[in-house]
Design an enzyme around this catalytic site. Structure first.
Site, PDB file in Angstrom:
ATOM      1  N   LYS A 231       0.858  -1.183   0.000  1.00 13.89           N
ATOM      2  CA  LYS A 231       0.000   0.000   0.000  1.00 13.89           C
ATOM      3  C   LYS A 231       0.896   1.234   0.000  1.00 13.89           C
ATOM      4  O   LYS A 231       2.027   1.192   0.454  1.00 13.89           O
ATOM      5  CB  LYS A 231      -0.883   0.000   1.242  1.00 13.89           C
ATOM      6  CG  LYS A 231      -1.751  -1.217   1.367  1.00 13.89           C
ATOM      7  CD  LYS A 231      -2.479  -1.183   2.700  1.00 13.89           C
ATOM      8  CE  LYS A 231      -3.165  -2.499   2.920  1.00 13.89           C
ATOM      9  NZ  LYS A 231      -2.409  -3.425   3.720  1.00 13.89           N
ATOM     10  N   GLY A 232       0.383   2.353  -0.486  1.00 16.14           N
ATOM     11  CA  GLY A 232       1.184   3.568  -0.556  1.00 16.14           C
ATOM     12  C   GLY A 232       0.672   4.662   0.359  1.00 16.14           C
ATOM     13  O   GLY A 232      -0.429   4.604   0.878  1.00 16.14           O
TER      14      GLY A 232
ATOM     15  N   GLY B 258       1.092   7.998  -0.829  1.00 14.76           N
ATOM     16  CA  GLY B 258       1.228   9.145  -1.716  1.00 14.76           C
ATOM     17  C   GLY B 258       0.217  10.235  -1.474  1.00 14.76           C
ATOM     18  O   GLY B 258       0.511  11.420  -1.616  1.00 14.76           O
ATOM     19  N   GLU B 259      -0.993   9.880  -1.079  1.00 14.70           N
ATOM     20  CA  GLU B 259      -2.039  10.877  -0.877  1.00 14.70           C
ATOM     21  C   GLU B 259      -1.690  11.821   0.264  1.00 14.70           C
ATOM     22  O   GLU B 259      -1.996  13.000   0.224  1.00 14.70           O
ATOM     23  CB  GLU B 259      -3.380  10.201  -0.595  1.00 14.70           C
ATOM     24  CG  GLU B 259      -3.928   9.399  -1.752  1.00 14.70           C
ATOM     25  CD  GLU B 259      -3.323   7.994  -1.838  1.00 14.70           C
ATOM     26  OE1 GLU B 259      -2.573   7.599  -0.929  1.00 14.70           O
ATOM     27  OE2 GLU B 259      -3.605   7.314  -2.828  1.00 14.70           O
TER      28      GLU B 259
END
Length: 63
Positions: free
Chosen positions: A26-27, A29-30
């Site tokens: 999972k990232g 980035g948001e």
């Protein structure tokens, strides 16, 4: 601006999610992107003197 948004609650889940991608990763980035549009708008303002208040930023808006 980052100061204009409320607090962000981030939860870390240490289980892979195979539905997202093959690695299950999972990232975040948001979370890092919250101030990006404001920073770009300020850079345009400092470079051109024109304040753009609507996205997307287009060259036509500067002419």
């Amino acid at each position: 601006m980052n100061a204009d948004i409320g607090s962000i609650d981030v939860g870390f889940i240490d289980r892979p999610d195979p539905l997202i991608n093959a690695l299950g990763a999972k990232g975040l980035g948001e979370v890092a992107m919250t101030g990006c549009a404001g920073a770009i708008a300020n850079a345009i303002h400092h470079a051109t003197g024109k304040r753009l208040r609507e996205m997307p930023f287009r060259i036509e808006d500067l002419l």
